[in-house]
Design an enzyme around this catalytic site. Structure first.
Site, PDB file in Angstrom:
ATOM      1  N   ASP A 270      42.355  40.008   3.860  1.00  0.00           N
ATOM      2  CA  ASP A 270      41.359  40.900   3.384  1.00  0.00           C
ATOM      3  C   ASP A 270      40.157  40.123   3.186  1.00  0.00           C
ATOM      4  O   ASP A 270      40.214  38.796   2.975  1.00  0.00           O
ATOM      5  CB  ASP A 270      41.871  41.606   2.120  1.00  0.00           C
ATOM      6  CG  ASP A 270      40.905  43.007   2.188  1.00  0.00           C
ATOM      7  OD1 ASP A 270      41.357  43.894   1.676  1.00  0.00           O
ATOM      8  OD2 ASP A 270      39.762  43.176   2.672  1.00  0.00           O
TER       9      ASP A 270
HETATM   10  C1  GLC Z   1      37.494  45.483   2.436  1.00  0.00           C
HETATM   11  C2  GLC Z   1      38.710  46.259   2.275  1.00  0.00           C
HETATM   12  C3  GLC Z   1      39.646  46.350   3.587  1.00  0.00           C
HETATM   13  C4  GLC Z   1      38.489  46.566   4.604  1.00  0.00           C
HETATM   14  C5  GLC Z   1      38.009  44.998   4.697  1.00  0.00           C
HETATM   15  C6  GLC Z   1      36.863  44.968   5.862  1.00  0.00           C
HETATM   16  O1  GLC Z   1      37.226  44.786   1.485  1.00  0.00           O
HETATM   17  O2  GLC Z   1      39.609  45.857   1.158  1.00  0.00           O
HETATM   18  O3  GLC Z   1      40.394  47.475   3.342  1.00  0.00           O
HETATM   19  O4  GLC Z   1      39.347  46.622   5.853  1.00  0.00           O
HETATM   20  O5  GLC Z   1      37.195  44.741   3.512  1.00  0.00           O
HETATM   21  O6  GLC Z   1      35.889  45.835   5.750  1.00  0.00           O
END
Ligand code: GLC
Length: 729
Positions: A270
């Protein structure tokens, strides 16, 4: 020699680490978004292999050219985006869609979202979000399938099939699936593994400390279903699970996910979560963090720059070996190969669709949105609105709020792209006079509009109150400790309700929120209460369709609604305990100040008809592993119009080696009946599905009596009961 072997043999360390690096425009690869940095040079030198938060055919084409034509090895870029519930056309938020209890619809909307995104430069979506959530304080429940693991499993499969085209999986796992290079397919990323919905006190990003049983029985099954459906990638959650951050959790990522579940796809961290291992306190610096994540099995570093800048030192000191890096690079190159990016790096950079495709998509968005609405109450058949309605007061901060109808994660949908309730009503009731007054804002103390709102009630035939949360009061980084209406909305609503009572007029409330708000006072006072969640592009038309009776509401809540925030976490699948709740027994599992019952149970939802269930028949009486249990129930529409009923099948294993929840959802089915019509719903449960985790957390099929309970929601007083005998294997 394969393309991947050839490339691997030629790649420098920077080029290898570049393939493990995903970043965004304006973010130097040295870490999270920092000073605006043009990525052109990093892409050309092969230091960036994937990008996120990028879309638009021309925009992506420019970036792709740098990689596919100007870099030394011409390895194409992979572009990912959060397409959770639509790209330019927004469908209802996932929690709202879950309320359809319709896997076919879930798959259709993912298919349509993929069609839109796949020509707009996007090759992969960071979806479906599969976190089971039972705590409405947590903001991200709106992104997922609700509180039940079976719903989450079916949601997972439907969404992976929808985004990726078909069921890519095989028994062995994801890599035996056919290629994903179809023009209208995008790769899916199941997120966020695992247990994120159980954050401490519902507080975003907080530690998760749950039993392994709960992890395996409640939170993991949807990811197992996604793997079986062939999901190409998985994203670990930000959180630590009992002290081990998911991004460094080798036991779950390598042991459980890749080992026991046979996942052969790509693991994408993430956003900066590798860098955050330092914050978690398990890594002294970026290099240690990178080593931990790579050892745990994370292939792509999103936004931390940890692999690019941290792994060389880790290699140097022997903390990781080149074989780990090569294995990760292989998986990333294989993903790009399956997405068809080597054959045609510009495959997702295409011209906009013809208008007919867009019109079809909007029709689907409207149909799904109207079915996502859950009618919680409807006293004295207040709804549907009388066709004689000539003057309708349309009040509240969500009545004319296009941007808010999107809900969080709106991808490429614009601020003005959604049909508002006011606009939907104008179209649906061309002859009526709509008296619109906002009254109060969504939040803040401004109540200057209160008087004007009360004023218009006098001349209205009926009053519509559109209340709730702003789009960004749920989703990521949006936990709420208070679960009532924000701002001055409660005071505003009670003033309107009081005026309406005095005038003898009815009040219909449409609630827009990313969570089941705790509003017992509203349920008590409104004449009708609809949960509209966030419905996307066609919100206003869908609400109008239900209000005027063009569509009978058929949504059934996929989450339990608490009567008081003090009941949270609240969900139906709980064990009895040694002193089950008994209002007449002081020494029983209850509160002394609040009832234990929810305001509305899982599965609750009213329609414009009344259904009765009877004649439950369950066979066979004796069930062996390998058998199928079949339950048949008669359903009669005793209402005056065609409507849909959803029937659930729960089980309860009253006596087992481990205490079992008093209700466990095993199947559901929908039936549409005309006024007065009788039908039969057939529900099936494979006996294999009745295996549960024994005391040793291994699956077991135990002999004994099993209750079968069938009915409209997780309220045992409304369920028909029968039983079967399980015969041990
Ligand atoms: C965010 C979220 C995740 C998302 C990623 C890219 O912080 O936790 O769900 O897909 O970053 O945007």
């Amino acid at each position: 020699m394969s393309r991947i072997d050839l490339l691997l043999g030629q790649m420098t360390l920077t080029e290898k680490l570049g393939q493990l690096t995903m970043t965004a425009e304006g973010a130097a690869v040295t870490g999270p978004v920092s000073a605006a940095a043009d990525l052109s040079e990093e892409i050309r030198r092969g230091a960036v292999g994937s990008m996120l938060n990028l879309y638009g055919a021309e925009h992506v084409r420019q970036r792709q050219r740098l990689a596919a034509e100007q870099s030394r090895l011409r390895i194409p870029l992979l572009v990912g985006l959060d397409i959770l519930h639509g790209h330019r056309t927004l469908f209802p938020m996932p929690l709202a869609e879950a309320c359809l209890f319709d896997p076919h619809a879930w798959e259709l909307t993912a298919r349509e979202a993929a069609r839109e995104a796949a020509r707009d430069g996007v090759a992969m979506t960071f979806a479906p979000m599969l976190d089971v959530s039972r705590d409405p304080r947590w903001g991200r429940g709106v992104e997922g399938p609700g509180e039940d693991p079976l719903v989450a499993m079916r949601f997972a499969r439907a969404k992976v099939r929808g985004f990726q085209g078909t069921d890519q999986g095989t028994e062995q796992g994801t890599d035996q699936g056919t290629d994903l290079s179809g023009a209208d397919t995008i790769g899916a990323v199941a997120k966020h593994l695992c247990g994120y919905g159980a954050v401490t006190a519902g507080r975003e990003y907080a530690s998760v400390d749950i039993s392994e049983r709960t992890l395996l029985e409640v939170h993991l099954p949807a990811f197992a279903a996604a793997v079986q459906a062939g999901v190409v990638a998985i994203m670990p959650a930000f959180i630590d699970l009992a002290g081990v951050p998911m991004t460094a959790n080798a036991s779950l990522l390598r042991g459980r996910l890749r080992g026991r579940l046979g996942f052969e796809g790509t693991i994408i961290s993430d956003y900066n979560s590798i860098g955050e291992l330092v914050q978690h306190g398990v890594a002294a610096d970026l290099s240690e963090a990178a080593a931990l994540a790579l050892q745990a099995g994370v292939d792509i570093d999103m936004m931390a720059g940890a692999y690019l800048h941290g792994l060389p030192a880790a290699l140097q000191r022997g903390a990781v070996g080149m074989e780990l890096i090569d294995a990760a690079v292989r998986r990333v190159l294989r993903l790009k190969e399956r997405l068809g990016l080597f054959e045609d790096p510009y495959r997702h950079c295409r011209s906009p669709e013809e208008p007919a495709a867009l019109a079809h998509r909007r029709r689907l968005a409207r149909q799904v949105a109207s079915r996502a609405i859950v009618m919680l109450t409807n006293r004295a058949d207040t709804l549907p609105l009388s066709p004689a309605t000539r003057r309708l007061a349309v009040l509240g901060p969500l009545a004319d709020a296009s941007g808010e109808m999107r809900g969080p994660w709106w991808s490429a949908a614009g601020e003005q792209d959604c049909v508002t309730v006011l606009a939907g009503l104008r179209t649906a009731l061309p002859g009526a006079q709509l008296l619109h007054v906002r009254g109060v804002p969504i939040e803040g103390t401004d109540d200057a509009g209160l008087a004007a709102a009360l004023e218009v009630c006098g001349g209205a035939d009926a009053i519509l109150l559109c209340l709730g949360e702003a789009a960004l009061m749920s989703g990521e980084a949006a936990s709420r400790a208070r679960l009532d209406l924000p701002g001055e909305q409660r005071r505003f609503a009670e003033a309107v309700l009081g005026r309406a009572r005095a005038l003898g007029k009815r009040v219909i409330v449409v609630l827009f929120a990313g969570r089941p708000l705790v509003v017992p006072w509203l349920a008590e006072q409104a004449d009708a209460l609809l949960a509209a969640w966030f419905l996307g592009s066609e919100a206003g038309n869908a609400v109008a369709d239900v209000l005027i009776g063009r569509t009978s509401p058929s949504g059934r809540t996929a989450v339990t609604w608490a009567r008081d925030a003090g009941q949270v976490p609240i969900y139906y699948a709980q064990r009895r305990g040694g002193r089950p709740a008994d209002a007449n027994d002081h020494y029983s599992s209850r509160y002394i100040d609040v009832p234990v019952q929810p305001l509305f149970p899982f599965g609750h939802g009213l329609g414009y008809a009344r259904f009765t269930l009877s004649e439950l028949q369950v066979s066979p009486a004796a069930v062996r592993p390998g058998d199928d249990i079949e339950a048949r129930v008669t359903v009669v529409n005793e209402g005056a119009r065609t409507a849909q009923e959803t029937v659930f099948l729960f089980t309860h294993d009253r006596l087992a080696s481990v205490a079992r929840p008093t209700l466990e959802l095993q199947d559901w089915a929908r039936i549409e009946l005309r006024a007065g019509e009788r039908g039969t719903v057939v529900l099936r449960v494979a006996a294999e599905q009745l295996r549960f985790l024994g005391a040793d957390l291994e699956p077991v099929f135990e002999a004994g009596e099993l209750e079968i309970l069938v009915g409209p929601c997780a309220d045992r007083t409304r369920l028909l009961a029968a039983s079967v005998r399980l015969i041990g294997s």
